[in-house]
Design a protein around this motif. Structure first.
Motif, PDB file in Angstrom:
ATOM      1  N   ARG A 105       0.882  -1.173   0.000  1.00 42.24           N
ATOM      2  CA  ARG A 105       0.000   0.000   0.000  1.00 42.24           C
ATOM      3  C   ARG A 105       0.912   1.213   0.000  1.00 42.24           C
ATOM      4  O   ARG A 105       1.859   1.278   0.785  1.00 42.24           O
ATOM      5  N   VAL A 106       0.611   2.158  -0.875  1.00 39.72           N
ATOM      6  CA  VAL A 106       1.477   3.323  -1.033  1.00 39.72           C
ATOM      7  C   VAL A 106       0.632   4.595  -0.985  1.00 39.72           C
ATOM      8  O   VAL A 106      -0.414   4.679  -1.621  1.00 39.72           O
ATOM      9  N   THR A 107       1.105   5.564  -0.215  1.00 45.58           N
ATOM     10  CA  THR A 107       0.548   6.915  -0.268  1.00 45.58           C
ATOM     11  C   THR A 107       1.528   7.717  -1.111  1.00 45.58           C
ATOM     12  O   THR A 107       2.732   7.739  -0.821  1.00 45.58           O
ATOM     13  N   ILE A 108       1.006   8.329  -2.174  1.00 41.81           N
ATOM     14  CA  ILE A 108       1.885   9.035  -3.112  1.00 41.81           C
ATOM     15  C   ILE A 108       1.691  10.542  -3.021  1.00 41.81           C
ATOM     16  O   ILE A 108       0.677  11.027  -2.518  1.00 41.81           O
ATOM     17  N   GLY A 109       2.683  11.240  -3.532  1.00 38.66           N
ATOM     18  CA  GLY A 109       2.634  12.686  -3.639  1.00 38.66           C
ATOM     19  C   GLY A 109       3.070  13.089  -5.037  1.00 38.66           C
ATOM     20  O   GLY A 109       3.293  12.234  -5.902  1.00 38.66           O
ATOM     21  N   PRO A 110       3.223  14.385  -5.280  1.00 37.77           N
ATOM     22  CA  PRO A 110       3.650  14.847  -6.602  1.00 37.77           C
ATOM     23  C   PRO A 110       5.032  14.291  -6.953  1.00 37.77           C
ATOM     24  O   PRO A 110       5.869  14.086  -6.085  1.00 37.77           O
ATOM     25  N   ALA A 111       5.231  14.040  -8.231  1.00 37.48           N
ATOM     26  CA  ALA A 111       6.504  13.495  -8.702  1.00 37.48           C
ATOM     27  C   ALA A 111       7.630  14.507  -8.528  1.00 37.48           C
ATOM     28  O   ALA A 111       7.429  15.717  -8.669  1.00 37.48           O
ATOM     29  N   ASP A 112       8.806  13.997  -8.225  1.00 31.71           N
ATOM     30  CA  ASP A 112      10.010  14.821  -8.149  1.00 31.71           C
ATOM     31  C   ASP A 112      10.521  14.996  -9.584  1.00 31.71           C
ATOM     32  O   ASP A 112      10.861  14.013 -10.237  1.00 31.71           O
ATOM     33  N   PRO A 113      10.541  16.233 -10.099  1.00 30.46           N
ATOM     34  CA  PRO A 113      10.950  16.423 -11.491  1.00 30.46           C
ATOM     35  C   PRO A 113      12.397  15.993 -11.752  1.00 30.46           C
ATOM     36  O   PRO A 113      12.750  15.669 -12.884  1.00 30.46           O
ATOM     37  N   ALA A 114      13.233  15.929 -10.747  1.00 35.07           N
ATOM     38  CA  ALA A 114      14.631  15.545 -10.929  1.00 35.07           C
ATOM     39  C   ALA A 114      14.807  14.025 -10.970  1.00 35.07           C
ATOM     40  O   ALA A 114      15.859  13.535 -11.383  1.00 35.07           O
ATOM     41  N   ALA A 115      13.794  13.262 -10.567  1.00 37.48           N
ATOM     42  CA  ALA A 115      13.903  11.800 -10.510  1.00 37.48           C
ATOM     43  C   ALA A 115      13.326  11.175 -11.772  1.00 37.48           C
ATOM     44  O   ALA A 115      12.232  11.518 -12.210  1.00 37.48           O
ATOM     45  N   GLU A 116      14.082  10.244 -12.360  1.00 39.72           N
ATOM     46  CA  GLU A 116      13.614   9.479 -13.511  1.00 39.72           C
ATOM     47  C   GLU A 116      13.648   8.011 -13.101  1.00 39.72           C
ATOM     48  O   GLU A 116      14.715   7.431 -12.959  1.00 39.72           O
ATOM     49  N   CYS A 117      12.447   7.425 -12.900  1.00 39.82           N
ATOM     50  CA  CYS A 117      12.367   6.054 -12.376  1.00 39.82           C
ATOM     51  C   CYS A 117      11.782   5.064 -13.364  1.00 39.82           C
ATOM     52  O   CYS A 117      11.260   4.027 -12.970  1.00 39.82           O
ATOM     53  N   GLY A 118      11.844   5.352 -14.633  1.00 39.72           N
ATOM     54  CA  GLY A 118      11.419   4.384 -15.628  1.00 39.72           C
ATOM     55  C   GLY A 118       9.985   4.572 -16.085  1.00 39.72           C
ATOM     56  O   GLY A 118       9.375   5.620 -15.851  1.00 39.72           O
TER      57      GLY A 118
END
Length: 132
Positions: A105-118
């Motif tokens: 189970r994951v609580t998510i937030g806005p994406a980090d623009p500096a991170a590229e995770c595929g």
């Protein structure tokens, strides 16, 4: 004449007749000994539905996901596939080690623009917990 009967042949008032109705709240003749009788009031019934709901009836948080890890490891990037087939590219530093196939189970937030995770919908991890 007996002392229990009056000259008219009716029983005296000192003893109630055997067919007298039970007192309210008392046991009925058909109730087992020591148990109160059931109410004879009709049971409530539901009305038929007016139609299908217009909005979803199960409120779901938009930032809560559940699914299986398909790109695991010790992070900071993880891949998640939900039951409806959506692919997420999650980023979270120091969130733990998750093996491929782990249900989380994951609580998510806005994406980090500096991170590229595929491949997948990018999002950052606020909280992640394995489902046991």
């Amino acid at each position: 004449m007996s002392a229990e009967q009056t000259p008219s042949g009716t029983p005296a008032t000192s003893a109630p007749p055997a067919s007298a109705a039970p007192t309210e709240g008392g046991p009925t003749p058909s109730a087992p000994a020591g148990r109160p009788s059931r109410s004879r009031a009709p049971l409530p019934t539901l009305r038929p539905p007016s139609g299908p709901p217009r909005k979803p009836t199960d409120a779901r948080r938009a930032n809560a996901l559940a699914g299986r890890i398909n790109r695991g490891g010790d992070g900071p990037c993880y891949g998640l596939v939900t039951d409806d087939g959506r692919q997420y590219a999650l980023h979270g530093t120091g969130k733990g080690t998750f093996a491929v196939g782990t249900t989380v189970r994951v609580t998510i937030g806005p994406a980090d623009p500096a991170a590229e995770c595929g491949p997948g919908i990018p999002a950052s991890i606020v909280d992640i917990d394995p489902v046991v």
